[in-house]
Design a protein around this motif. Structure first.
Motif, PDB file in Angstrom:
ATOM      1  N   THR A 166      42.391  44.236  32.112  1.00  0.00           N
ATOM      2  CA  THR A 166      41.787  42.930  32.164  1.00  0.00           C
ATOM      3  C   THR A 166      42.234  41.988  30.985  1.00  0.00           C
ATOM      4  O   THR A 166      41.836  40.598  31.051  1.00  0.00           O
ATOM      5  CB  THR A 166      40.114  42.891  32.023  1.00  0.00           C
ATOM      6  OG1 THR A 166      39.678  43.595  30.768  1.00  0.00           O
ATOM      7  CG2 THR A 166      39.328  43.724  33.385  1.00  0.00           C
TER       8      THR A 166
ATOM      9  N   VAL B  45      43.604  38.722  32.693  1.00  0.00           N
ATOM     10  CA  VAL B  45      42.900  37.898  33.750  1.00  0.00           C
ATOM     11  C   VAL B  45      42.389  36.646  33.025  1.00  0.00           C
ATOM     12  O   VAL B  45      41.941  36.501  31.825  1.00  0.00           O
ATOM     13  CB  VAL B  45      41.546  38.981  34.092  1.00  0.00           C
ATOM     14  CG1 VAL B  45      40.551  38.132  34.602  1.00  0.00           C
ATOM     15  CG2 VAL B  45      41.980  40.353  34.625  1.00  0.00           C
TER      16      VAL B  45
ATOM     17  N   PRO C 173      35.625  29.349  40.409  1.00  0.00           N
ATOM     18  CA  PRO C 173      36.231  30.368  40.265  1.00  0.00           C
ATOM     19  C   PRO C 173      37.600  30.228  40.132  1.00  0.00           C
ATOM     20  O   PRO C 173      38.374  29.273  40.621  1.00  0.00           O
ATOM     21  CB  PRO C 173      36.024  31.147  41.732  1.00  0.00           C
ATOM     22  CG  PRO C 173      35.879  30.212  42.570  1.00  0.00           C
ATOM     23  CD  PRO C 173      35.359  28.866  42.127  1.00  0.00           C
TER      24      PRO C 173
ATOM     25  N   LEU D  64      32.437  42.375  34.827  1.00  0.00           N
ATOM     26  CA  LEU D  64      33.784  41.851  34.881  1.00  0.00           C
ATOM     27  C   LEU D  64      34.013  40.514  35.721  1.00  0.00           C
ATOM     28  O   LEU D  64      34.701  39.482  35.515  1.00  0.00           O
ATOM     29  CB  LEU D  64      34.751  43.084  35.542  1.00  0.00           C
ATOM     30  CG  LEU D  64      35.046  44.201  34.957  1.00  0.00           C
ATOM     31  CD1 LEU D  64      35.974  44.960  35.723  1.00  0.00           C
ATOM     32  CD2 LEU D  64      35.469  44.142  33.579  1.00  0.00           C
TER      33      LEU D  64
ATOM     34  N   ILE E 193      34.881  40.020  38.964  1.00  0.00           N
ATOM     35  CA  ILE E 193      36.464  40.138  39.525  1.00  0.00           C
ATOM     36  C   ILE E 193      36.157  40.695  40.935  1.00  0.00           C
ATOM     37  O   ILE E 193      35.384  41.635  41.326  1.00  0.00           O
ATOM     38  CB  ILE E 193      37.475  40.936  38.880  1.00  0.00           C
ATOM     39  CG1 ILE E 193      37.652  40.734  37.575  1.00  0.00           C
ATOM     40  CG2 ILE E 193      38.607  41.394  39.636  1.00  0.00           C
ATOM     41  CD1 ILE E 193      38.429  41.553  36.501  1.00  0.00           C
TER      42      ILE E 193
ATOM     43  N   GLN F 256      38.520  41.290  44.254  1.00  0.00           N
ATOM     44  CA  GLN F 256      39.844  41.422  44.733  1.00  0.00           C
ATOM     45  C   GLN F 256      39.911  41.284  46.100  1.00  0.00           C
ATOM     46  O   GLN F 256      38.976  41.444  47.085  1.00  0.00           O
ATOM     47  CB  GLN F 256      40.534  42.733  44.550  1.00  0.00           C
ATOM     48  CG  GLN F 256      40.846  42.838  43.015  1.00  0.00           C
ATOM     49  CD  GLN F 256      41.669  44.205  42.718  1.00  0.00           C
ATOM     50  OE1 GLN F 256      41.216  45.148  43.433  1.00  0.00           O
ATOM     51  NE2 GLN F 256      42.283  44.063  41.516  1.00  0.00           N
TER      52      GLN F 256
ATOM     53  N   SER G 134      43.248  37.690  43.608  1.00  0.00           N
ATOM     54  CA  SER G 134      41.925  38.093  43.203  1.00  0.00           C
ATOM     55  C   SER G 134      41.146  36.957  42.722  1.00  0.00           C
ATOM     56  O   SER G 134      41.953  35.782  42.418  1.00  0.00           O
ATOM     57  CB  SER G 134      42.060  39.094  41.838  1.00  0.00           C
ATOM     58  OG  SER G 134      42.740  40.407  42.233  1.00  0.00           O
ATOM     59  N   TRP G 135      40.103  36.849  42.608  1.00  0.00           N
ATOM     60  CA  TRP G 135      39.264  35.723  42.160  1.00  0.00           C
ATOM     61  C   TRP G 135      38.228  36.284  40.693  1.00  0.00           C
ATOM     62  O   TRP G 135      37.768  37.522  40.804  1.00  0.00           O
ATOM     63  CB  TRP G 135      38.306  35.303  43.109  1.00  0.00           C
ATOM     64  CG  TRP G 135      38.817  34.448  44.267  1.00  0.00           C
ATOM     65  CD1 TRP G 135      39.109  35.200  45.513  1.00  0.00           C
ATOM     66  CD2 TRP G 135      39.521  33.173  44.363  1.00  0.00           C
ATOM     67  NE1 TRP G 135      39.386  34.233  46.321  1.00  0.00           N
ATOM     68  CE2 TRP G 135      39.735  33.095  45.476  1.00  0.00           C
ATOM     69  CE3 TRP G 135      39.230  32.198  43.432  1.00  0.00           C
ATOM     70  CZ2 TRP G 135      40.344  31.859  46.042  1.00  0.00           C
ATOM     71  CZ3 TRP G 135      39.989  31.083  43.796  1.00  0.00           C
ATOM     72  CH2 TRP G 135      40.275  30.966  45.199  1.00  0.00           C
ATOM     73  N   LYS G 136      38.433  35.349  39.640  1.00  0.00           N
ATOM     74  CA  LYS G 136      37.526  35.671  38.509  1.00  0.00           C
ATOM     75  C   LYS G 136      36.484  34.630  38.497  1.00  0.00           C
ATOM     76  O   LYS G 136      36.820  33.251  38.791  1.00  0.00           O
ATOM     77  CB  LYS G 136      38.322  35.435  37.365  1.00  0.00           C
ATOM     78  CG  LYS G 136      37.587  35.791  36.086  1.00  0.00           C
ATOM     79  CD  LYS G 136      37.158  37.200  35.903  1.00  0.00           C
ATOM     80  CE  LYS G 136      36.417  37.228  34.438  1.00  0.00           C
ATOM     81  NZ  LYS G 136      35.275  36.559  34.293  1.00  0.00           N
TER      82      LYS G 136
ATOM     83  N   LYS H 187      30.644  34.875  34.790  1.00  0.00           N
ATOM     84  CA  LYS H 187      29.897  35.662  34.240  1.00  0.00           C
ATOM     85  C   LYS H 187      28.727  35.062  33.378  1.00  0.00           C
ATOM     86  O   LYS H 187      28.959  34.817  32.287  1.00  0.00           O
ATOM     87  CB  LYS H 187      30.108  37.012  33.961  1.00  0.00           C
ATOM     88  CG  LYS H 187      28.838  38.173  34.223  1.00  0.00           C
ATOM     89  CD  LYS H 187      29.605  39.472  33.413  1.00  0.00           C
ATOM     90  CE  LYS H 187      29.591  39.373  32.014  1.00  0.00           C
ATOM     91  NZ  LYS H 187      28.463  39.388  31.364  1.00  0.00           N
TER      92      LYS H 187
END
Length: 217
Positions: A31, A34, A42, A74, A76, A78, A89-91, A94
């Protein structure tokens, strides 16, 4: 005999400690590239990883894509096509002690965060972020139980994603076998096992020492 038992216990505890350390190092490695996300926005990234040191929280699908939500610490998600080919992917941002939940309705993906705000995706792309009244409208329309479920037919087996069609299971997304160890909060269970093992060994050592000090009858 007792010395051999203590040696075996020490080896087991050492093995568990190494697994725990490897898990933490592995998570940081997979990660580290990331991108960071901000609240309500996001971030899309292309890095492809099997995330071997993270459990899968949820699997949902619409008519085009399969969405994999990994451990909530995380943030995350996918995106795969229905054949299991990785897309991107999307972050998501949090919150402290936060968690995420997903639901698909009418081919629209809704991701709910810890504060019950809603991220909306259509055709795999981010559309809008809903807050307050707008988010409440979605929550009233979609039962919370739906945000906790996998799309029917999809399930996790040995850490990988499987799909059942007419009773025939097929692996859609294959992950390393070690991934199975991190399902169902294994990290927490592992820490408990390590601490319990260390405490148990110390208890036996102290008991053996105290017994040895007692005078013979």
């Amino acid at each position: 005999m007792q010395r051999n038992i203590f040696s075996i216990r020490k080896m087991v505890i050492l093995f568990l400690v190494l697994i725990a350390i490897g898990s933490m190092i592995g998570k940081q490695y997979y990660t580290q590239n990331v991108p960071a996300a901000i609240w309500g926005t996001p971030v899309r990234f292309e890095q492809d990883t099997a995330m071997p040191y993270s459990g899968i929280e949820q699997v949902v699908a619409d008519s085009e894509y399969l969405y994999i939500l990994y451990s909530s610490n995380l943030g995350i998600v996918q995106v795969y096509n229905l054949n299991g080919d990785y897309q991107y992917s999307w972050k998501l941002y949090k919150h402290m002690n936060g968690s995420f939940f997903m639901a698909v309705q009418n081919d629209v993906l809704y991701i709910r965060d810890y504060h019950a705000d809603i991220y909306v995706f259509s055709h795999g792309e981010f559309v809008s972020f809903l807050h307050d009244e707008e988010a409440n409208a979605v929550k009233n329309a979609i039962p919370f139980s739906q945000f906790e479920e996998n799309t029917p037919g999809y399930y996790i087996r040995n850490g990988s994603v499987w799909h059942s069609n007419n009773g025939i299971g097929q692996c859609v997304i294959e992950r390393p076998l070690i991934s199975a160890l991190y399902q169902n909060n294994f990290d927490f269970v592992l820490v408990v096992i390590i601490l319990s093992g260390i405490g148990f060994v110390r208890f036996l050592k102290n008991r053996r020492k105290n017994t040895g000090d007692c005078p013979m009858p």
